[in-house]
Scaffold this motif. Sequence first.
Motif, PDB file in Angstrom:
ATOM      1  N   VAL A   1       0.712  -1.340  -0.082  1.00 48.60           N
ATOM      2  CA  VAL A   1      -0.088  -0.152   0.016  1.00 48.60           C
ATOM      3  C   VAL A   1       0.761   1.343  -0.164  1.00 48.60           C
ATOM      4  O   VAL A   1       0.758   2.180  -0.742  1.00 48.60           O
ATOM      5  N   LEU A   2       1.962   1.277   0.842  1.00 46.23           N
ATOM      6  CA  LEU A   2       2.655   2.444   0.829  1.00 46.23           C
ATOM      7  C   LEU A   2       3.554   2.532  -0.561  1.00 46.23           C
ATOM      8  O   LEU A   2       3.828   3.706  -0.781  1.00 46.23           O
ATOM      9  N   ASP A   3       4.034   1.383  -0.892  1.00 47.29           N
ATOM     10  CA  ASP A   3       4.758   1.407  -2.166  1.00 47.29           C
ATOM     11  C   ASP A   3       3.784   2.206  -3.220  1.00 47.29           C
ATOM     12  O   ASP A   3       4.451   2.888  -4.031  1.00 47.29           O
ATOM     13  N   ASP A   4       2.564   1.632  -3.298  1.00 54.70           N
ATOM     14  CA  ASP A   4       1.673   2.121  -4.421  1.00 54.70           C
ATOM     15  C   ASP A   4       1.344   3.766  -4.254  1.00 54.70           C
ATOM     16  O   ASP A   4       1.190   4.338  -5.001  1.00 54.70           O
ATOM     17  N   ALA A   5       1.666   4.072  -2.961  1.00 52.15           N
ATOM     18  CA  ALA A   5       1.285   5.391  -2.479  1.00 52.15           C
ATOM     19  C   ALA A   5       2.546   6.417  -2.901  1.00 52.15           C
ATOM     20  O   ALA A   5       2.502   7.479  -3.031  1.00 52.15           O
ATOM     21  N   GLY A   6       3.594   5.612  -3.381  1.00 53.81           N
ATOM     22  CA  GLY A   6       4.792   6.532  -3.748  1.00 53.81           C
ATOM     23  C   GLY A   6       5.842   6.689  -2.363  1.00 53.81           C
ATOM     24  O   GLY A   6       6.454   7.862  -2.546  1.00 53.81           O
ATOM     25  N   VAL A   7       5.938   6.031  -1.659  1.00 58.04           N
ATOM     26  CA  VAL A   7       6.637   6.286  -0.354  1.00 58.04           C
ATOM     27  C   VAL A   7       8.140   6.317  -0.714  1.00 58.04           C
ATOM     28  O   VAL A   7       8.848   7.226   0.091  1.00 58.04           O
ATOM     29  N   ASP A   8       8.722   5.876  -1.798  1.00 56.93           N
ATOM     30  CA  ASP A   8      10.078   5.805  -2.014  1.00 56.93           C
ATOM     31  C   ASP A   8      10.517   7.450  -2.482  1.00 56.93           C
ATOM     32  O   ASP A   8      11.585   7.621  -2.184  1.00 56.93           O
ATOM     33  N   ASP A   9       9.374   8.236  -3.141  1.00 58.97           N
ATOM     34  CA  ASP A   9       9.463   9.524  -3.388  1.00 58.97           C
ATOM     35  C   ASP A   9       9.084  10.593  -2.477  1.00 58.97           C
ATOM     36  O   ASP A   9       9.017  11.645  -2.857  1.00 58.97           O
ATOM     37  N   ALA A  10       8.332   9.974  -1.503  1.00 54.98           N
ATOM     38  CA  ALA A  10       7.635  11.078  -0.838  1.00 54.98           C
ATOM     39  C   ALA A  10       8.707  11.825   0.229  1.00 54.98           C
ATOM     40  O   ALA A  10       9.772  11.196   0.835  1.00 54.98           O
ATOM     41  N   ASP A  11       8.195  12.978   0.496  1.00 55.24           N
ATOM     42  CA  ASP A  11       8.827  13.645   1.623  1.00 55.24           C
ATOM     43  C   ASP A  11       8.560  13.651   3.108  1.00 55.24           C
ATOM     44  O   ASP A  11       9.211  13.708   3.971  1.00 55.24           O
ATOM     45  N   LEU A  12       7.085  13.483   3.287  1.00 53.28           N
ATOM     46  CA  LEU A  12       6.502  13.284   4.589  1.00 53.28           C
ATOM     47  C   LEU A  12       5.529  12.200   4.581  1.00 53.28           C
ATOM     48  O   LEU A  12       4.964  11.748   3.808  1.00 53.28           O
ATOM     49  N   PHE A  13       5.583  11.415   5.797  1.00 54.13           N
ATOM     50  CA  PHE A  13       4.506  10.501   5.863  1.00 54.13           C
ATOM     51  C   PHE A  13       3.813  10.952   7.327  1.00 54.13           C
ATOM     52  O   PHE A  13       4.419  10.977   8.358  1.00 54.13           O
ATOM     53  N   VAL A  14       2.627  11.284   6.864  1.00 52.59           N
ATOM     54  CA  VAL A  14       1.941  11.838   8.035  1.00 52.59           C
ATOM     55  C   VAL A  14       0.637  10.993   8.414  1.00 52.59           C
ATOM     56  O   VAL A  14      -0.125  10.294   7.690  1.00 52.59           O
ATOM     57  N   LEU A  15       0.921  10.366   9.437  1.00 48.39           N
ATOM     58  CA  LEU A  15       0.161   9.147  10.460  1.00 48.39           C
ATOM     59  C   LEU A  15      -0.917   9.756  11.235  1.00 48.39           C
ATOM     60  O   LEU A  15      -0.477  10.553  12.149  1.00 48.39           O
ATOM     61  N   THR A  16      -2.169   9.528  11.152  1.00 46.63           N
ATOM     62  CA  THR A  16      -3.322   9.862  12.086  1.00 46.63           C
ATOM     63  C   THR A  16      -3.963   8.722  12.652  1.00 46.63           C
ATOM     64  O   THR A  16      -4.453   8.903  13.718  1.00 46.63           O
ATOM     65  N   ASP A  17      -3.594   7.528  12.176  1.00 45.09           N
ATOM     66  CA  ASP A  17      -4.170   6.342  12.920  1.00 45.09           C
ATOM     67  C   ASP A  17      -3.120   5.480  13.442  1.00 45.09           C
ATOM     68  O   ASP A  17      -2.452   4.964  12.986  1.00 45.09           O
ATOM     69  N   LEU A  18      -2.857   5.617  14.860  1.00 45.16           N
ATOM     70  CA  LEU A  18      -1.975   5.034  15.502  1.00 45.16           C
ATOM     71  C   LEU A  18      -2.059   3.585  15.661  1.00 45.16           C
ATOM     72  O   LEU A  18      -1.014   2.803  16.060  1.00 45.16           O
ATOM     73  N   ASP A  19      -3.117   2.964  15.402  1.00 43.13           N
ATOM     74  CA  ASP A  19      -3.001   1.472  15.129  1.00 43.13           C
ATOM     75  C   ASP A  19      -2.472   0.829  14.224  1.00 43.13           C
ATOM     76  O   ASP A  19      -2.220  -0.150  14.270  1.00 43.13           O
ATOM     77  N   GLU A  20      -2.068   1.904  13.301  1.00 46.07           N
ATOM     78  CA  GLU A  20      -1.239   1.522  12.262  1.00 46.07           C
ATOM     79  C   GLU A  20       0.189   1.963  12.238  1.00 46.07           C
ATOM     80  O   GLU A  20       0.862   2.297  11.329  1.00 46.07           O
ATOM     81  N   ALA A  21       0.566   2.164  13.464  1.00 45.25           N
ATOM     82  CA  ALA A  21       1.993   2.819  13.806  1.00 45.25           C
ATOM     83  C   ALA A  21       3.264   1.925  13.300  1.00 45.25           C
ATOM     84  O   ALA A  21       4.118   2.328  12.929  1.00 45.25           O
ATOM     85  N   THR A  22       2.924   0.589  13.078  1.00 48.95           N
ATOM     86  CA  THR A  22       4.018  -0.106  12.512  1.00 48.95           C
ATOM     87  C   THR A  22       4.446   0.519  11.031  1.00 48.95           C
ATOM     88  O   THR A  22       5.312   0.066  10.403  1.00 48.95           O
ATOM     89  N   ALA A  23       3.399   1.103  10.331  1.00 45.73           N
ATOM     90  CA  ALA A  23       3.719   1.536   9.235  1.00 45.73           C
ATOM     91  C   ALA A  23       4.848   2.622   9.209  1.00 45.73           C
ATOM     92  O   ALA A  23       5.455   2.816   8.132  1.00 45.73           O
TER      93      ALA A  23
END
Length: 106
Positions: A36-58
Amino acid sequence: MTRAILAGPDRDGLGAALEVQGIDVVRVEGLLTASVLDDAGVDDADLFVLTDLDEATAISVAKDRNPDIRVVVYSHDSLPGFARGQTDIAMDPDLFGVDLVAEELA
């Protein structure tokens, strides 16, 4: 242009506030797997903003894929201890409004 992945629900409108600041925002919700993160473009992203801490392992997955990504947690919940070392900044929406946060991240 700054690119951000906004992961989790956006009840406060942070995504729109980031876009007003000229940040390109990709939104993802649900189970935040590596694919999911790869599809979202995590390799090229500058920021990862997380609002759901149930997914903190991300956070670990995002940092593994892109060691230079800045991790921002924007949540009312407490950040789990295992994720603190990889998080650049954590903010409570009750204390920091979306406009202020977006301006600081831009």
